[in-house]
Design a protein around this motif. Sequence first.
Motif, mmCIF file in Angstrom:
data_model
loop_
_atom_site.group_PDB
_atom_site.id
_atom_site.type_symbol
_atom_site.label_atom_id
_atom_site.label_comp_id
_atom_site.label_asym_id
_atom_site.label_seq_id
_atom_site.Cartn_x
_atom_site.Cartn_y
_atom_site.Cartn_z
ATOM 1 N N PHE A 181 0.865 -1.180 0.000
ATOM 2 C CA PHE A 181 0.000 0.000 0.000
ATOM 3 C C PHE A 181 0.907 1.237 0.000
ATOM 4 C CE2 PHE A 181 -2.883 -3.175 1.634
ATOM 5 C CZ PHE A 181 -4.153 -2.758 1.254
ATOM 6 N N ARG A 182 0.412 2.341 -0.565
ATOM 7 C CA ARG A 182 1.128 3.609 -0.479
ATOM 8 C C ARG A 182 0.587 4.366 0.729
ATOM 9 N NH1 ARG A 182 0.878 2.936 -6.153
ATOM 10 N NH2 ARG A 182 -1.163 3.930 -6.300
ATOM 11 N N VAL A 183 1.440 4.576 1.717
ATOM 12 C CA VAL A 183 0.971 5.065 3.024
ATOM 13 C C VAL A 183 1.569 6.430 3.373
ATOM 14 C CG1 VAL A 183 0.785 4.538 5.494
ATOM 15 C CG2 VAL A 183 0.750 2.671 3.821
ATOM 16 N N LYS A 184 0.675 7.348 3.818
ATOM 17 C CA LYS A 184 1.096 8.614 4.412
ATOM 18 C C LYS A 184 0.632 8.593 5.863
ATOM 19 C CE LYS A 184 0.881 11.865 0.508
ATOM 20 N NZ LYS A 184 0.243 13.099 0.008
ATOM 21 N N LEU A 185 1.500 8.993 6.793
ATOM 22 C CA LEU A 185 1.124 9.016 8.209
ATOM 23 C C LEU A 185 1.371 10.421 8.763
ATOM 24 C CD1 LEU A 185 1.709 6.315 10.871
ATOM 25 C CD2 LEU A 185 2.366 8.666 11.394
ATOM 26 N N ILE A 186 0.367 10.977 9.432
ATOM 27 C CA ILE A 186 0.486 12.307 10.033
ATOM 28 C C ILE A 186 0.614 12.157 11.542
ATOM 29 C CG2 ILE A 186 -0.623 14.559 10.344
ATOM 30 C CD1 ILE A 186 -2.132 14.059 7.731
#
Length: 449
Positions: free
Chosen positions: A256-261
């Motif tokens: 998966f392509r993941v962005k985490l804030i």
Amino acid sequence: MKIIVAGAGEVGFHLAKLLSFESQDITLIDTNRESLANADTHLDIRVVRGDATSISVLQDSRVSETDLVIAVTSSETTNITVCVLAKQLGAKRTIARISNTEFIDRKDEVGFTKFGIDELISPESLASNEIELLLNQSAFNDTYEFENGALTMIGLNLSRTSAFVGKSVKEVARIYPDLKYVPIALQRYGTQYTLIPRGDTQFKEGDQVYFVTCKNGVEQIFKLTGKVRQEIKNVMILGGSKIGYKTAKDLCKSSFRVKLIESSKDKAFEIADDIPGCLVINGDGRNVDLLSEESIEDMDAFISVTGNSETNIMSCLVAKSKGVKKAIALVENMDYFQLSHSIGIDTLINKKLLAANNIFRYVRKGEVVAMTKLNNMNAELLEFEVSSHSKVCNKKIKDLDFPVSAIIGGVVRNGEGIIALGDFEIKNGDRVVVCCLPQSIGKVEKLFI
């Protein structure tokens, strides 16, 4: 059944509450006077104030006569110590809550049973697994796999365009004879009553319905319910908590392509170092401008797992308003569960409920292999292993004295999932998936003892 629960925090209190409703003999141990006073006032249980790692406290709690010790304090070390001591002092079975998921991944290698710990559970790991499963079955709002997907439970809302709407269970079976599924539970829109569907039960628009199906049945249910299989690749996670971290790590492994804030600068850098495949943004995820800058409208799924339930719900609503297909929020307040579908969030998850479901199978009578409670429903889904002396062994389903408020969803035989109807004969070694309302659990358990 005599049970000791060590730790009166959120998970411990919730477990003690659920178990006390079933008239189990519960002893709750904690050092916190306030937590124990709350439990003593609201629950029909025995409370003991003291350190659960103290041998004298365990003996005062009659550990030698105990069937099950559940250690769910906030300290992993304490939980492991409690289980080791309890087993040495005569407890029949022990379960320890842990936060280091490496222990679960390598439990066979280490051999925790040799130390006296029969089972390890991690609410964070359970929540992370639940999220990944929900993303893989993206059209559904609840899902659970038995025996690595040999049978799958899926929950969904029936839309107006569904081929099921306006037809009874019998009519659907007649029109689609090749459909491999069993409807196991149903809740009408706007009500809180759980029904176990029968042949004449009619499906209506807005119903929340749970099905059990085998591997090739999932695609059929997609088509007939008007649900579209949405490919999810771009995922945004709000919150670098243990759940956020593990979810990001697992999803990156699954391509998966993941962005985490994450709002903490130190934690953001730490996560970025540990998970090179994850894009980590240091910022306040409640800031709508930040979400827009990070292209939230291009995300397929948004997962909010901060420590604040309200933040998680509100940020998911923002994500849905921006066109995100799937929104999942972590909540601590059980009352919010009734609101999930009406306020427009796809799925709410709760660590306490996931941990309780996992532990409950050790409380049930009969050889319970797996168990889950249905979201928003007053029903349990249990997987029993049939032994040669079980009352159901060598009997056809139609000949069983099965309560009307329970239903057999399917059978796993030699690793293969089977949608079993009336003429199916249950054999020794079969794993039978049963959905039942609370009033029929006792009767169902007796059939599998």
